[in-house]
Design an enzyme around this catalytic site. Structure first.
Site, PDB file in Angstrom:
ATOM      1  N   HIS A   1      -0.249   0.691  13.095  1.00 44.58           N
ATOM      2  CA  HIS A   1       1.037   1.310  13.437  1.00 44.58           C
ATOM      3  C   HIS A   1       1.095   1.738  14.905  1.00 44.58           C
ATOM      4  O   HIS A   1       2.181   1.956  15.437  1.00 44.58           O
ATOM      5  CB  HIS A   1       1.335   2.484  12.510  1.00 44.58           C
ATOM      6  CG  HIS A   1       0.604   3.748  12.830  1.00 44.58           C
ATOM      7  ND1 HIS A   1      -0.575   4.090  12.217  1.00 44.58           N
ATOM      8  CD2 HIS A   1       0.868   4.750  13.696  1.00 44.58           C
ATOM      9  CE1 HIS A   1      -0.989   5.258  12.688  1.00 44.58           C
ATOM     10  NE2 HIS A   1      -0.137   5.679  13.588  1.00 44.58           N
TER      11      HIS A   1
ATOM     12  N   ASP B   1      -3.928  -0.430   7.582  1.00 42.22           N
ATOM     13  CA  ASP B   1      -3.436   0.092   8.855  1.00 42.22           C
ATOM     14  C   ASP B   1      -4.479  -0.048   9.961  1.00 42.22           C
ATOM     15  O   ASP B   1      -4.664   0.845  10.781  1.00 42.22           O
ATOM     16  CB  ASP B   1      -3.009   1.554   8.719  1.00 42.22           C
ATOM     17  CG  ASP B   1      -2.101   1.990   9.879  1.00 42.22           C
ATOM     18  OD1 ASP B   1      -1.604   1.110  10.600  1.00 42.22           O
ATOM     19  OD2 ASP B   1      -1.917   3.205  10.067  1.00 42.22           O
TER      20      ASP B   1
ATOM     21  N   GLY C   1      -1.038  11.045  18.129  1.00 37.08           N
ATOM     22  CA  GLY C   1      -1.766  10.533  19.283  1.00 37.08           C
ATOM     23  C   GLY C   1      -3.231  10.304  18.984  1.00 37.08           C
ATOM     24  O   GLY C   1      -3.902   9.521  19.658  1.00 37.08           O
ATOM     25  N   ASN C   2      -3.757  10.989  17.947  1.00 36.55           N
ATOM     26  CA  ASN C   2      -5.120  10.720  17.486  1.00 36.55           C
ATOM     27  C   ASN C   2      -5.191   9.425  16.680  1.00 36.55           C
ATOM     28  O   ASN C   2      -6.290   8.940  16.375  1.00 36.55           O
ATOM     29  CB  ASN C   2      -5.634  11.857  16.595  1.00 36.55           C
ATOM     30  CG  ASN C   2      -6.222  13.001  17.390  1.00 36.55           C
ATOM     31  OD1 ASN C   2      -5.614  14.046  17.510  1.00 36.55           O
ATOM     32  ND2 ASN C   2      -7.415  12.808  17.940  1.00 36.55           N
ATOM     33  N   SER C   3      -4.051   8.883  16.290  1.00 36.91           N
ATOM     34  CA  SER C   3      -4.022   7.676  15.465  1.00 36.91           C
ATOM     35  C   SER C   3      -4.873   6.576  16.081  1.00 36.91           C
ATOM     36  O   SER C   3      -4.717   6.236  17.244  1.00 36.91           O
ATOM     37  CB  SER C   3      -2.589   7.161  15.323  1.00 36.91           C
ATOM     38  OG  SER C   3      -1.806   8.045  14.585  1.00 36.91           O
TER      39      SER C   3
ATOM     40  N   LEU D   1      -7.455 -12.448  -8.207  1.00 38.04           N
ATOM     41  CA  LEU D   1      -7.742 -12.815  -9.592  1.00 38.04           C
ATOM     42  C   LEU D   1      -6.510 -13.347 -10.292  1.00 38.04           C
ATOM     43  O   LEU D   1      -6.590 -14.278 -11.084  1.00 38.04           O
ATOM     44  CB  LEU D   1      -8.304 -11.594 -10.324  1.00 38.04           C
ATOM     45  CG  LEU D   1      -8.729 -11.764 -11.776  1.00 38.04           C
ATOM     46  CD1 LEU D   1      -9.795 -12.847 -11.908  1.00 38.04           C
ATOM     47  CD2 LEU D   1      -9.242 -10.441 -12.338  1.00 38.04           C
ATOM     48  N   GLY D   2      -5.351 -12.732 -10.038  1.00 42.16           N
ATOM     49  CA  GLY D   2      -4.113 -13.223 -10.633  1.00 42.16           C
ATOM     50  C   GLY D   2      -3.810 -12.618 -11.987  1.00 42.16           C
ATOM     51  O   GLY D   2      -3.465 -13.343 -12.929  1.00 42.16           O
ATOM     52  N   VAL D   3      -3.923 -11.282 -12.111  1.00 40.42           N
ATOM     53  CA  VAL D   3      -3.546 -10.590 -13.353  1.00 40.42           C
ATOM     54  C   VAL D   3      -2.741  -9.352 -13.011  1.00 40.42           C
ATOM     55  O   VAL D   3      -2.865  -8.800 -11.920  1.00 40.42           O
ATOM     56  CB  VAL D   3      -4.787 -10.166 -14.174  1.00 40.42           C
ATOM     57  CG1 VAL D   3      -5.524 -11.361 -14.735  1.00 40.42           C
ATOM     58  CG2 VAL D   3      -5.724  -9.286 -13.337  1.00 40.42           C
TER      59      VAL D   3
ATOM     60  N   ILE E   1      -2.368  -5.493 -14.330  1.00 39.48           N
ATOM     61  CA  ILE E   1      -3.273  -4.626 -15.067  1.00 39.48           C
ATOM     62  C   ILE E   1      -2.737  -3.201 -15.108  1.00 39.48           C
ATOM     63  O   ILE E   1      -1.868  -2.824 -14.326  1.00 39.48           O
ATOM     64  CB  ILE E   1      -4.682  -4.621 -14.431  1.00 39.48           C
ATOM     65  CG1 ILE E   1      -4.602  -4.304 -12.930  1.00 39.48           C
ATOM     66  CG2 ILE E   1      -5.395  -5.934 -14.670  1.00 39.48           C
ATOM     67  CD1 ILE E   1      -5.937  -4.234 -12.234  1.00 39.48           C
TER      68      ILE E   1
END
Length: 469
Positions: free
Chosen positions: A100, A131, A202-204, A259-261, A263
């Site tokens: 960001h 991020d 600003g610490n980001s 995996l394609g589930v 859950i």
């Protein structure tokens, strides 16, 4: 507000330490690797409103000429700047920060500690899910850098130090302790370290150090009603960040296993309805086309192990699968009909699956009419006319919920009008008679509840309802 930190060298578990006499030596050692980041973005500026001049007025030509001269032929634009932090992870100029901080920037300038100069950075890759962003500068000489530590060995109460550029004031150090671990905010792969070390805007993107000078977190966010630090800051754990950085460095993008589930977590009432003694595992609610379906995983399966690792819950499964290499064939152990089965699944790539899903259509919301009330639910059998009314596909089967008694357990468990019950006791139901038979069988078998597979807006989930008379 967001903030970030990274490190490349595993940290060793240290003996518990008392209050440090001073952080000065540590700050002096690591600060040269921390950078200030300034981004610049060109933003089109909206045209100012015209003065209202009556048509035919003697001032009409004057104002038209004045505005044309002021605007010229080109639309106005302005530059927007933002500040953040980051840190160098290699002597040849790789830098980690928050996504960001640099998202949408046309220009990224890196300012080094103690007046070492400013360099322009290019974006190597970003991962919005955690991020994290990886940048690169081209230095004329080797840069001071910091290493990653092992965030998993850090304990609540350990001392930590944050370094960054809070509120654009330049290099600044703050210290505190780890307040909590394993925090979730809103992301699928969240694993935040909570700290009371002062973290502000600003610490980001700046690093959170352990006392060995290793980065064990990337300062990413704060919880605050005022926008300033109140002692609740969050740093993405280094053991998440290092995997992301490695992929961004190699591929310029992330490549997570898929995996394609669909859950959901097990609950005590779901476990009781399935005759289980534990709530561990991830319950499969749907299996669209993909790796899991190709391997034979079915809705109603309880995934208890993935690639040799026990699955504690849905969050744990998502993390384990995401860390697995794309294309790897893994063993998945499921509990089905009271017995375990081991299936071999070749993983796909999550990013490709998400992109394909975004290009698809969204299932319609189903409302439904009333035919009979069972367990506080007014139900209707699905017919062709009802499929059209509800916007269901031609193969949709089950029982449509028309209304729910607000005083019933079904209401308390979240069932609502427009839900569709596809299964009862892990078997398909197409008629109300089928549903009542499943309820009777559960009572005869001494069960306290029955497991329902309910679909809402195309998304399935399991719900356990009491069958006590």
């Amino acid at each position: 507000m967001l903030a970030v930190a990274l490190a490349l060298v595993p940290a060793l578990r240290a003996e518990a330490r008392g209050v440090p006499e001073s952080f000065a030596d540590l700050a002096e050692r690591v600060s040269p690797a921390v950078v200030n980041i300034t981004t610049s973005t060109l933003i089109a500026q909206e045209t100012q409103p015209h003065p209202m001049v009556p048509e035919g007025s003697p001032f009409e030509d004057f104002f038209r000429d004045f505005l044309d001269n002021e605007r010229g032929d080109q639309p106005r634009s302005r530059r927007s700047s933002a500040l953040g932090s980051g840190f160098v992870i290699s002597e040849d100029g790789f830098i980690v920060t928050n996504n960001h901080v640099i998202e949408g920037a046309d220009e990224i300038l890196i300012e080094f500690f103690n007046g070492r100069g400013t360099l322009t950075a290019e974006v190597i890759g970003t991962d919005p899910n955690t991020d994290i962003a990886l940048l690169k500068v081209e230095p004329s000489e080797a840069l001071p850098f910091v290493n990653f530590g092992d965030s998993d060995v850090m304990r609540v109460g350990d001392w930590v130090m944050a370094v960054g550029n809070p509120l654009g004031q330049g290099f600044s150090v703050s210290a505190g302790i780890i307040s909590a671990r394993g925090r979730e905010l809103s992301g699928t792969y969240d694993d935040f370290i909570q700290t009371d070390a002062a973290i502000n805007r600003g610490n980001s993107g700046g690093p959170l150090f352990n006392m060995a000078g290793e980065v064990i977190g990337v300062n990413t966010a704060i919880l605050s009603p005022t926008g300033g630090s109140i002692g609740i800051g969050f740093s993405m754990a280094s053991n998440v960040v290092t995997k992301v950085v490695a992929q961004l460095k190699e591929f310029g993008e992330t490549r997570r296993g898929w995996l394609g589930v669909r859950i959901q977590d097990m609950t005590e009432d779901l476990a009781d309805a399935m005759g289980l003694d534990s709530t561990a595992g991830a319950l499969v609610t749907d299996v669209p086309d993909g790796p899991a379906k190709d391997a034979g995983i079915e809705a109603g399966d309880l995934i208890i192990s993935f690639d040799g690792q026990d699955v504690p819950d849905t969050r744990g499964l998502v993390r384990i699968v995401g860390d697995a290499p794309v294309g790897k064939t893994v063993r998945v152990v499921v509990l089905r009909d009271g017995a375990t089965q081991t299936l071999r699944v070749t993983l796909g790539r999550r990013e490709e699956a998400v992109a394909a899903s975004d290009n698809g259509s969204t299932p319609s919301t189903p409302p439904a009419p009333v035919e009979k009330t069972v367990l506080g639910l007014e139900l209707a059998e699905i017919t062709d006319a009802l499929r059209d009314e509800l916007g269901l596909d031609a193969n949709a089967t089950g029982l449509a919920v028309r209304d729910v008694d607000p005083s019933s357990e079904a209401w308390d468990k979240g069932l609502r009008p427009a839900d569709v019950i596809e299964e009862a006791a892990q078997s398909r139901v197409t008629t109300i008679a089928d549903f009542e038979d499943k309820i009777a069988a559960a009572r005869d078998g001494g069960r306290q509840s029955i497991l329902l597979l309910v679909r809402r807006d195309g998304d399935p989930r399991f719900v356990a309802l009491s069958v006590a008379e």
